[in-house]
Write an enzyme that holds these catalytic residues in place. Structure first.
Site: not given
Ligand SMILES: C=CC1=C(C)c2cc3[nH]c(cc4nc(cc5[nH]c(cc1n2)c(C)c5CCC(=O)O)C(CCC(=O)O)=C4C)c(C)c3C=C
Ligand SMILES: [Fe+2]
Length: 471
Positions: A283, A379
């Site tokens: 993440d 996601h």
């Molecule tokens: C509103 C914003 C976001 C929330 C709330 C959110 C919760 C959340 N995310 C994960 C796990 C992962 N998120 C990943 C990517 C990712 N998530 C957000 C935003 C929120 N996440 C963004 C902007 C992104 C990047 C997207 C991109 O540019 O491709 C990922 C994938 C790996 C990474 O890029 O980090 C994971 C895994 C959880 C578990 C969670 C709530 C508990």
């Molecule tokens: Fe996320």
């Protein structure tokens, strides 16, 4: 060996503190860059380098140089891929460097982050292994004068502790420990401005976040007049800071809510990888990088920006969400099912469209069956900037585990903290989209929420927020 925490210091905001540049030799000096792979902006110091940058060596530096010497073969790495990372010592062949050596431990303790700077620490600082998020409300009757005095006290304490020194009347909780990458970050909530008679200087960016359909937000654990984020690579150092800041609050402010989080410890993995969350996913991969040309514009409020409050120049807006993970439900999914929810492989974070962790997602690629490899409700697809008019944020979370909830399942998840120059161009559009169709929604619950204006870093001799409170 001398113990920096036994040396009380004077009030740092009076300009006479010794945390950065006194040449005391008791703490690490401050340098203006960050190590390779480490986010820039809030540099950690080169552990053990004397403040003057000269040839003065204290015992901890000599010990550290032993580590660095070993690192000639082993490689001392501060930070990790993906923006926010964890400091770790690794060898070139990927095995844990100096795993048994005292030097490796010393390097964790000795690492120091600068308090003063254009931005507050704790935003681009590599993820620390411990965190406390605390919101305070001003006490009844406390106004602008009391708030200014509080921010002055807090800044003095933060600067002292981040330099690995003890504030006056210290509790001794962190005796023997170095600064351990301690950072303290201060923010103002929407309600702060009415309580201090500063409503005319409240930025519009602090307008309440929209309600999202899947929110289950507890108001008592949300928002607050003031917000403090503490991070450190040692649990006692982090608690020590929490305790000192809480004592500083005195009669001026009371704790509204507190959340405690963690990340992996420095040196726990053979290679410095992007963090994992409690669902087991890598993440943070696609976080904006400080080296991106538009990083500053996206994350920090520029000076002189039209419509922006000048006191926020160099600052950022933090959205804080306590997101419970429904881990028992999540664990029912097969690994393939879990990977389709995110759109990335669990083992290494690589996109389901192929490549390695850092390969860009190919959102249009289909498999032999003609179906999208990254599902349309994954996601990573829904949160990608190209799906949200370029909206981006710097995610810098801690995991939390507060035991077992009343329903018998782990009360655990993510203390999601994200940073942006404007929440309406960062968090809000992305969360709106996630709220409508994210496959992850079934497995998470947003239980509290906060939005805070985090002013720029304090220049030498000033305290955080002085330009708001004393203008
Ligand atoms: C509103 C914003 C976001 C929330 C709330 C959110 C919760 C959340 N995310 C994960 C796990 C992962 N998120 C990943 C990517 C990712 N998530 C957000 C935003 C929120 N996440 C963004 C902007 C992104 C990047 C997207 C991109 O540019 O491709 C990922 C994938 C790996 C990474 O890029 O980090 C994971 C895994 C959880 C578990 C969670 C709530 C508990
Ligand atoms: Fe996320």
């Amino acid at each position: 060996m001398s113990n920096p925490l036994t040396d009380p210091t004077s009030d740092p905001t009076s300009g006479s503190g010794s945390g950065s540049g006194s040449g005391s030799g008791k703490s690490s000096g401050v340098r203006a860059g960050s190590a390779s792979g480490s986010p820039a902006g809030s540099p950690r110091t080169s552990p053990g380098v004397s403040p003057g940058g000269g040839d003065h060596l204290d015992i901890s530096r000599r010990r550290l140089l032993g580590t660095v010497g070993a690192a000639g073969a082993a490689g001392l790495v501060i930070g990790a891929a993906g923006g926010a990372g964890i400091a770790a010592a690794v060898s070139e062949d990927g095995s844990a460097a100096g795993a048994a050596g005292p030097g490796a431990l010393t390097s964790v303790g000795a690492t120091q982050v600068a308090f003063h700077g254009r931005h507050q620490p704790g935003i681009t600082t590599p993820l620390q292994s411990r965190g406390h998020l605390v919101a305070f409300d001003l006490a009844p009757g406390a106004g602008r004068k009391e708030a200014a005095a509080l921010l002055r006290r807090w800044s003095a304490t933060a600067r002292t502790l981040m330099a690995g020194k003890a504030p006056a009347g210290d509790t001794g909780i962190a005796l023997d420990a170095g600064p351990s990458s301690l950072t303290v970050t201060f923010g103002f909530g929407r309600t702060f401005f009415d309580r201090t008679g500063l409503a005319s200087r409240r930025p519009s960016q602090l307008d309440p976040l929209p309600a999202f359909s899947s929110d289950a937000v507890d108001p008592k654990r949300s928002e607050g007049d003031l917000w403090v984020q503490i991070g450190a690579d040692d649990a006692l150092v982090a608690f020590h800071a929490l305790r000192a800041l809480q004592k500083d609050a005195g009669d001026a402010a009371r704790v509204r809510w507190q959340m405690n989080g963690f990340n992996r410890s420095a040196g726990a993995t053979a290679r410095p990888t992007t963090a994992r969350n409690l669902m087991g996913q890598v993440d943070g991969t696609n976080n904006p990088k400080p080296t991106d040309p538009d990083f500053d514009r996206r994350i920090f409020v520029p000076a002189g920006a039209a419509g922006a409050q000048e006191w926020m120049a160099g600052g950022s807006y933090a959205v804080v969400r306590r997101i419970r993970m429904l881990l028992d439900d999540w664990d029912q999914l097969s690994q393939e099912g879990q990977e389709r929810v995110i759109g990335r492989r669990k083992a290494d974070g690589a996109p389901l469209s192929g490549g390695s962790e850092t390969t860009p997602l190919d959102l249009n690629k289909t498999g032999p069956d003609g179906k999208l490899l990254v599902p349309d409700n994954a996601h990573a697809r829904i949160s990608a900037p190209e799906q949200n008019g370029g909206a981006a944020m710097l995610r810098r979370p801690f995991s939390f585990h507060d035991g077992i909830g009343a329903d018998g399942t782990p009360d655990a998840g993510l203390l999601f903290v994200c940073w942006q120059a404007d929440p309406l161009r960062g968090f809000v559009p992305v969360q709106r989209k996630l709220d409508r169709g994210d496959a992850l929604s079934k497995f998470v619950r947003h239980e509290s929420s906060g939005l805070f204006a985090v002013p720029g870093g304090a220049p030498e001799g000033e305290y955080v927020g002085q330009r708001l409170l004393e203008a």
